[in-house]
Motif scaffolding. Structure first.
Motif, mmCIF file in Angstrom:
data_model
loop_
_atom_site.group_PDB
_atom_site.id
_atom_site.type_symbol
_atom_site.label_atom_id
_atom_site.label_comp_id
_atom_site.label_asym_id
_atom_site.label_seq_id
_atom_site.Cartn_x
_atom_site.Cartn_y
_atom_site.Cartn_z
ATOM 1 N N ILE A 160 0.837 -1.202 0.000
ATOM 2 C CA ILE A 160 0.000 0.000 0.000
ATOM 3 C C ILE A 160 0.876 1.258 0.000
ATOM 4 O O ILE A 160 0.624 2.200 -0.742
ATOM 5 C CB ILE A 160 -0.942 0.014 1.239
ATOM 6 C CG1 ILE A 160 -2.113 -0.931 1.024
ATOM 7 C CG2 ILE A 160 -1.435 1.424 1.565
ATOM 8 C CD1 ILE A 160 -3.210 -0.418 0.112
ATOM 9 N N ASP A 161 1.932 1.238 0.797
ATOM 10 C CA ASP A 161 2.832 2.399 0.838
ATOM 11 C C ASP A 161 3.503 2.611 -0.511
ATOM 12 O O ASP A 161 3.709 3.744 -0.951
ATOM 13 C CB ASP A 161 3.891 2.227 1.933
ATOM 14 C CG ASP A 161 3.266 2.184 3.313
ATOM 15 O OD1 ASP A 161 2.525 3.117 3.642
ATOM 16 O OD2 ASP A 161 3.498 1.211 4.043
ATOM 17 N N ARG A 178 0.893 4.032 -2.850
ATOM 18 C CA ARG A 178 0.649 5.430 -2.488
ATOM 19 C C ARG A 178 1.803 6.315 -2.968
ATOM 20 O O ARG A 178 1.581 7.419 -3.459
ATOM 21 C CB ARG A 178 0.497 5.558 -0.969
ATOM 22 C CG ARG A 178 -0.846 5.045 -0.509
ATOM 23 C CD ARG A 178 -0.941 5.020 0.989
ATOM 24 N NE ARG A 178 -2.260 4.581 1.398
ATOM 25 C CZ ARG A 178 -2.632 4.424 2.647
ATOM 26 N NH1 ARG A 178 -1.789 4.652 3.619
ATOM 27 N NH2 ARG A 178 -3.847 4.028 2.935
ATOM 28 N N LYS A 204 1.429 9.296 -5.650
ATOM 29 C CA LYS A 204 1.857 10.656 -5.318
ATOM 30 C C LYS A 204 2.691 11.229 -6.476
ATOM 31 O O LYS A 204 2.502 12.371 -6.890
ATOM 32 C CB LYS A 204 2.691 10.614 -4.035
ATOM 33 C CG LYS A 204 2.883 11.959 -3.382
ATOM 34 C CD LYS A 204 3.573 11.744 -2.055
ATOM 35 C CE LYS A 204 4.262 12.984 -1.571
ATOM 36 N NZ LYS A 204 5.032 12.746 -0.361
ATOM 37 N N PHE A 253 -8.162 9.736 -4.461
ATOM 38 C CA PHE A 253 -6.817 9.238 -4.163
ATOM 39 C C PHE A 253 -6.299 9.833 -2.863
ATOM 40 O O PHE A 253 -5.616 9.174 -2.094
ATOM 41 C CB PHE A 253 -5.846 9.573 -5.299
ATOM 42 C CG PHE A 253 -6.077 8.792 -6.563
ATOM 43 C CD1 PHE A 253 -6.389 7.441 -6.513
ATOM 44 C CD2 PHE A 253 -5.981 9.390 -7.800
ATOM 45 C CE1 PHE A 253 -6.621 6.710 -7.669
ATOM 46 C CE2 PHE A 253 -6.205 8.673 -8.970
ATOM 47 C CZ PHE A 253 -6.529 7.336 -8.898
ATOM 48 N N TYR A 254 -6.642 11.092 -2.643
ATOM 49 C CA TYR A 254 -6.202 11.755 -1.408
ATOM 50 C C TYR A 254 -6.817 11.051 -0.190
ATOM 51 O O TYR A 254 -6.125 10.806 0.800
ATOM 52 C CB TYR A 254 -6.599 13.234 -1.440
ATOM 53 C CG TYR A 254 -6.274 13.971 -0.162
ATOM 54 C CD1 TYR A 254 -4.960 14.361 0.128
ATOM 55 C CD2 TYR A 254 -7.267 14.256 0.772
ATOM 56 C CE1 TYR A 254 -4.661 15.013 1.305
ATOM 57 C CE2 TYR A 254 -6.967 14.910 1.951
ATOM 58 C CZ TYR A 254 -5.675 15.284 2.219
ATOM 59 O OH TYR A 254 -5.371 15.917 3.387
ATOM 60 N N PHE A 301 -7.743 7.976 -0.057
ATOM 61 C CA PHE A 301 -7.026 6.700 0.027
ATOM 62 C C PHE A 301 -5.664 6.907 0.695
ATOM 63 O O PHE A 301 -5.248 6.132 1.556
ATOM 64 C CB PHE A 301 -6.859 6.153 -1.395
ATOM 65 C CG PHE A 301 -5.841 5.043 -1.540
ATOM 66 C CD1 PHE A 301 -6.016 3.840 -0.893
ATOM 67 C CD2 PHE A 301 -4.730 5.211 -2.349
ATOM 68 C CE1 PHE A 301 -5.089 2.818 -1.039
ATOM 69 C CE2 PHE A 301 -3.801 4.202 -2.513
ATOM 70 C CZ PHE A 301 -3.981 2.998 -1.843
ATOM 71 N N TYR A 302 -5.005 7.967 0.308
ATOM 72 C CA TYR A 302 -3.672 8.266 0.819
ATOM 73 C C TYR A 302 -3.707 8.498 2.331
ATOM 74 O O TYR A 302 -2.807 8.125 3.064
ATOM 75 C CB TYR A 302 -3.158 9.529 0.105
ATOM 76 C CG TYR A 302 -1.677 9.730 0.216
ATOM 77 C CD1 TYR A 302 -0.808 9.006 -0.583
ATOM 78 C CD2 TYR A 302 -1.149 10.636 1.117
ATOM 79 C CE1 TYR A 302 0.546 9.184 -0.489
ATOM 80 C CE2 TYR A 302 0.219 10.822 1.221
ATOM 81 C CZ TYR A 302 1.057 10.087 0.413
ATOM 82 O OH TYR A 302 2.411 10.256 0.517
ATOM 83 N N LYS A 303 -4.798 9.143 2.768
ATOM 84 C CA LYS A 303 -4.917 9.480 4.185
ATOM 85 C C LYS A 303 -5.502 8.346 5.016
ATOM 86 O O LYS A 303 -5.480 8.381 6.243
ATOM 87 C CB LYS A 303 -5.818 10.729 4.344
ATOM 88 C CG LYS A 303 -5.160 12.006 3.886
ATOM 89 C CD LYS A 303 -4.124 12.453 4.904
ATOM 90 C CE LYS A 303 -3.174 13.446 4.297
ATOM 91 N NZ LYS A 303 -1.954 13.665 5.078
ATOM 92 N N ASN A 359 -8.414 1.092 -5.570
ATOM 93 C CA ASN A 359 -7.652 2.242 -6.044
ATOM 94 C C ASN A 359 -7.075 2.040 -7.436
ATOM 95 O O ASN A 359 -6.965 2.993 -8.208
ATOM 96 C CB ASN A 359 -6.584 2.609 -5.027
ATOM 97 C CG ASN A 359 -7.222 3.372 -3.907
ATOM 98 O OD1 ASN A 359 -7.441 4.568 -4.015
ATOM 99 N ND2 ASN A 359 -7.642 2.680 -2.866
#
Lengths: 201, 167
Positions: free
Chosen positions: A34-35, A38, A42, A90-91, A93-95, A118
């Protein structure tokens, strides 16, 4: 093989070396799939912002007529609207933080479905932008290059034109799927293998 | 914050053997083991607010460590965000430990041939977890945990035997 003996030796095994220090807690970059995704998203976010900014200058590069300028502005606004919507998703998801202390099954499934969702969002955005681009190109040819375009079209059969449209859609689809798979596929594959292994009875 | 950090460091230093063992089971090379070790410590720290103290610290730690190892993706060498812990953290290579802990060295070698879930099962079993606890940690039924563990133990015995060792 005596597992009790092994257990005793296992319990007795103690690592040598110094203590874990505060320095190890300061590393910001984690490496779960996931990281990774992400991180890639980004980067893509900045690339897309850059391309949107470049796109704003297209009318100047191609000397559009005032009518074409209006059409371009409309397409540009639609593209920006869709992009903003997906970037917002996406934001979120990112958070959306993950909880590694859940049991393995819940944890793995969370990662799996979050990634799938995603990647699907990513593909949807790519399709939308590609089709908006294709539609704009078609309008451009009809408005700006009407005479040449009409002459070419008159020489082609309807079946041939339809076939070309169909093949173009297929190519856009194939590129999107392949790109998403190349970029994110291996992460999904890895997680899927763990899910399957956990479910296997 | 500083106090929380100190409590956390005290706790994981008391139980750092868990992280060492998981790193050794899941990664082959010493460098990769160090990377996974580092990742587990980071994930433990990130997840620490979820530790409420109503369960044993080790139970919570098993989950975070195993979940991290199960989905860990090897780093690209060019992107490694590393702190100079290499000299501090001693992840013992199997070959180095052969003289001292022969049985364990053979065990670690054999474990490499298991899949990620089988490794988790064997790890929890060696940590004296009951079938019920293994099932709870992995999120599967107790019967399934028992069946999977028995199969994994048989597989492990077979691998060790195949490798020319028996104990």
């Amino acid at each position: 093989m005596n597992f009790d003996d092994i257990k005793n030796e296992w319990s007795a095994e103690q690592p040598e070396g110094d203590s874990i220090s505060t320095d190890m807690l300061k590393i910001k970059q984690a490496h779960t799939p996931i990281d990774r995704i992400r991180g890639k998203m980004k980067h893509e976010f900045f690339y897309q912002l850059f391309f949107l900014a470049i796109m704003a200058f297209i009318p100047y590069f191609f000397n559009f007529s005032s009518a074409m300028n209006q059409v371009f502005l409309m397409f540009y606004a639609i593209t920006c609207g869709f992009t903003a919507y997906y970037f917002f998703k996406f934001y979120l998801f990112y958070k959306n933080s993950y909880d590694m202390s859940l049991d393995t099954r819940k944890n793995i499934l969370w990662f799996y479905y979050e990634m799938k969702l995603n990647i699907e969002l990513y593909k949807a955005l790519t399709y939308i932008v590609a089709f908006i681009g294709a539609a704009f190109l078609a309008v451009y040819l009809f408005v700006e290059k009407a005479s040449i375009f009409a002459r070419i079209l008159s020489k082609l059969s309807s079946v041939y034109i339809l076939l070309n449209c169909f093949i173009s859609i297929l190519i856009i689809g194939a590129i999107t799927e392949l790109w998403a798979w190349y970029y994110y596929g291996k992460h999904i594959k890895q997680i899927k293998a763990v899910v399957d292994e956990l479910d296997y009875e | 914050m500083k106090e929380t950090e100190n409590i956390f460091l005290t706790l994981i230093n008391q139980h750092k053997a868990i992280i060492h063992k998981i790193s050794k089971m899941y990664m082959n090379g010493v460098e990769e083991q160090r990377d996974l070790f580092q990742e587990i410590v980071l994930q433990l720290w990130k997840a620490y607010p979820t530790f409420k103290g109503d369960a044993k610290f080790t139970t919570w730690m098993y989950r975070v460590c195993l979940n991290t190892a199960l989905i860990y993706f090897k780093k690209d060498n060019r992107k490694v965000d590393k702190i100079p812990l290499d000299e501090n953290i001693d992840v013992i290579d199997i070959n180095e430990s052969e003289g001292k802990e022969e049985k364990l060295a053979y065990l670690y070698t054999a474990v490499k041939e298991l899949n990620v879930i089988e490794k988790a099962l064997i790890f929890l079993y060696l940590e004296n977890q009951s079938h019920r606890e293994i099932a709870e940690n992995l999120g599967i039924s107790e019967v399934n945990a028992r069946v999977k563990l028995n199969r994994t133990k048989e597989k492990l015995q077979f691998i060790i035997k195949k490798n020319g060792y028996e104990f």
